[in-house]
Scaffold this motif. Structure first.
Motif: not given
Length: 621
Positions: A309-313
């Motif tokens: 999720l951190e990478g996608v955000v």
């Protein structure tokens, strides 16, 4: 005719620009953003000016002079309020701190009101427009430029220059319009004179809604310009090709149809090319195909849902120029808008689920359909990767559980073998058989068979799961051997409904409990005692549970001795550990004991039937 086309295009462009400004300002206020009422008023005034002037020009060409005059007066009045709105926009940040600034703003609006009154008064007396009103209004606003520069001398230079330039261009417009409405002036003068409000719209949109200006207007305007220019050139070339100027000529009509067809066919290509140029060169928007590939790579390398999720955000937020982007855990998933935030659900197969939260965007940008498609695709990539990670973790955990179950099952079997064949047990069993051979050969032979069956059953038990029926057969063989040794001192009671015999339990779960009851409860007492083995179904919860009890009325134990036995006893530890591995928190083992009163050991676990008898039990069974 060329001047007429210029006015039609200019006024139409003005209507589009100011309508967009009005829409953006109102949308910002509805969304709880930072949109100003002043921007909405400016958009409304500019749209009225351009729309009224466009209508007046069309009516004048249709020889409807009176209607054109009325519309011209109304549109000029709206135009007269635009510089006041500019002054207010320039000075609004200092208005709360300076009385002189507030006076300047009030003066600007007073001059606009006076100009509008003069316009309508002139109309009453039969004059198309009041030249005097336009000149006075123009000179008054030119005079305000000096104090405005003095007040805003510390302001950002580019923004201040934009506002001042807008006022200067308006002054040119005012002087031009005070001379005549439509005249035989050059293209440049007509453009400055009648369409000087366009730079003002561009200035406001550039400083407050920069992205929207390029994405919502410039793309379509440039596409329209390219198409109109191309079609006009082809149209102008028709007389040279056909040698005819009469539109009713068959060759000319054929060429017109051909040009229209070519225009329709070329429009998608032109639109795509222009949009791509604006996105890549002017807006410098990211290529969403590349962004999604990078998101897929980052997600594939992440080892936890949080890192996914951190990478996608990070990548999705940067692609849409989000000032703030984050993710949050959401049990049910969310989608839509909350204030200035856009929520995009990450729909994983199982909870917990998550939501991508995209906050306000830079440069007045808005999330358009391609932005939303990219965010949805990014959320889908995150959801699939999180599902894959969870499945992988479940498989790893399942493999670890299976290994642990196999290990515990083997340990249970070995422990049972050691317990059954330990020297004192074998000695007592063989001694009992030896004594029975002389007094009761048949009973001795039967006891020997029971001992053989017990050992064979322990050796043959395979797998971590057995039915309650198979477990009881093994325990009956064990108890028969113990009865031969204890005789009347050992009494056994079994209370197990037939409907529960197919229930599955961990292998050798009851045998250690029965063995402990005989060893610690019955054996120390000269009078012996009774062991009761019970099974029942509990239907009070969300799903049925199997309750197994082993009771004895033997010596009993203190709470301290029970705790020490649970901590140090191999059998009880093994039973508790296998219950935990098999069922987690859904299983429990409890011990109740008191000196002289006996002991009750209760094992509770989910009620599950063997596949060949998988029929749900009724509450009364």
């Amino acid at each position: 005719m060329a001047i007429g086309v210029l006015h039609l295009v200019g006024f139409s462009t003005g209507v589009a620009l100011y309508a967009m400004l009005l829409w953006l300002a109102l949308a910002d206020r509805r969304a709880g953003g930072r949109g100003e009422s002043l921007a909405a008023v400016t958009g409304l005034l500019g749209m009225l000016w351009n729309l009224g002037s466009l209508a007046a020009y069309v009516l004048e060409q249709m020889q409807n002079t009176r209607a054109a005059e009325l519309l011209a007066v109304a549109s000029y009045s709206a135009l007269g309020f635009l510089p006041a709105a500019v002054v207010h926009s320039v000075l609004r940040s200092e208005a709360k701190r300076s009385r002189a600034t507030r006076v300047l703003i009030l003066t600007a609006y007073a001059m606009s009101i006076a100009g509008a009154m003069l316009q309508f008064s002139a109309t009453v007396f039969g004059v198309a427009t009041s030249h005097t009103a336009l000149r006075i209004l123009t000179m008054a606003f030119v005079a305000l430029v000096v104090p405005i520069i003095a007040v805003t001398r510390r302001r950002f230079r580019l923004e201040r220059t934009g506002w001042i330039a807008s006022l200067a261009i308006f002054a040119i417009s005012g002087f031009h319009l005070s001379e005549r409405h439509i005249g035989e002036y050059s293209w440049g003068l007509e453009l400055l004179g009648h369409h000087a409000s366009l730079p003002l719209a561009f200035a406001i949109l550039f400083f407050d809604y920069r992205f929207a200006l390029a994405d919502l207007f410039l793309k379509r305007a440039l596409t329209l310009v390219v198409m109109v220019t191309s079609v006009s050139l082809l149209f102008a070339a028709i007389p040279a090709i056909t040698g005819q100027t009469d539109l009713r000529d068959a060759a000319t009509l054929s060429m017109l149809v051909l040009v229209a067809t070519l225009g329709m066919l070329a429009y998608p290509v032109v639109r795509s090319t222009v949009f791509s140029f604006i996105d890549r060169v002017i807006l410098r928007r990211a290529d969403y195909a590349t962004v999604l590939r990078e998101i897929s790579r980052v997600a594939a390398e992440a080892e936890t849902p949080e890192r996914v999720l951190e990478g996608v955000v990070e990548h999705a937020g940067a692609a849409v120029a989000a000032i703030e982007a984050r993710w949050s855990e959401d049990e049910h998933g969310a989608i839509g808008r909350t204030g200035v935030e856009r929520h995009v659900a990450v729909n994983t197969a199982e909870p917990p689920r998550y939501t991508l939260v995209i906050g306000s965007l830079a440069n007045g940008r808005r999330l358009l359909s391609d932005d939303l498609e990219m965010l949805d695709a990014a959320a889908l990539i995150a959801a699939r990767r999180i599902d894959a990670l969870r499945l992988m973790q479940e498989r790893i955990a399942q493999g670890a559980r299976e290994q642990e179950l196999s290990k515990l099952s083997m340990e249970a079997e070995l422990r049972a073998l050691r317990a059954q064949i330990q020297p004192h047990f074998l000695f007592n069993a063989l001694n009992t058989i030896g004594s029975l051979i002389r007094s009761s050969p048949d009973k001795a032979f039967d006891t020997l068979l029971r001992l053989t069956a017990l050992l064979r059953g322990v050796l043959r038990s395979s797998g971590p799961i057995a039915t309650l029926e198979d477990e009881m057969k093994l325990i009956e063989s064990y108890l028969e051997v113990e009865r031969a040794r204890f005789e009347e001192r050992l009494r056994v009671e079994v209370a197990i409904p037939r409907t529960l015999l197919p229930a599955t339990i961990p292998t050798l779960l009851l045998q250690p409990l029965v063995e402990n009851a005989i060893k610690h409860g019955i054996s120390p007492q000269r009078r012996g005692g009774t062991i009761a083995i019970e099974a029942s179904a509990d239907h009070t919860g969300d799903r049925p549970r199997l309750v197994l009890r082993v009771r004895d009325d033997g010596a009993g134990a203190t709470d301290l001795a029970v705790r020490r036995g649970r901590r140090e006893g191999v059998g009880l530890q093994n039973v508790e550990e296998r219950l935990r591995v098999h069922y987690g928190d859904d299983a429990a083992l409890s011990i109740e004991s008191a000196p002289g009163l006996g002991t009750v050991v209760t094992a509770t676990m989910p009620l599950q039937l063997a596949p060949h008898a998988a029929r749900p039990l009724a509450a009364g069974e």
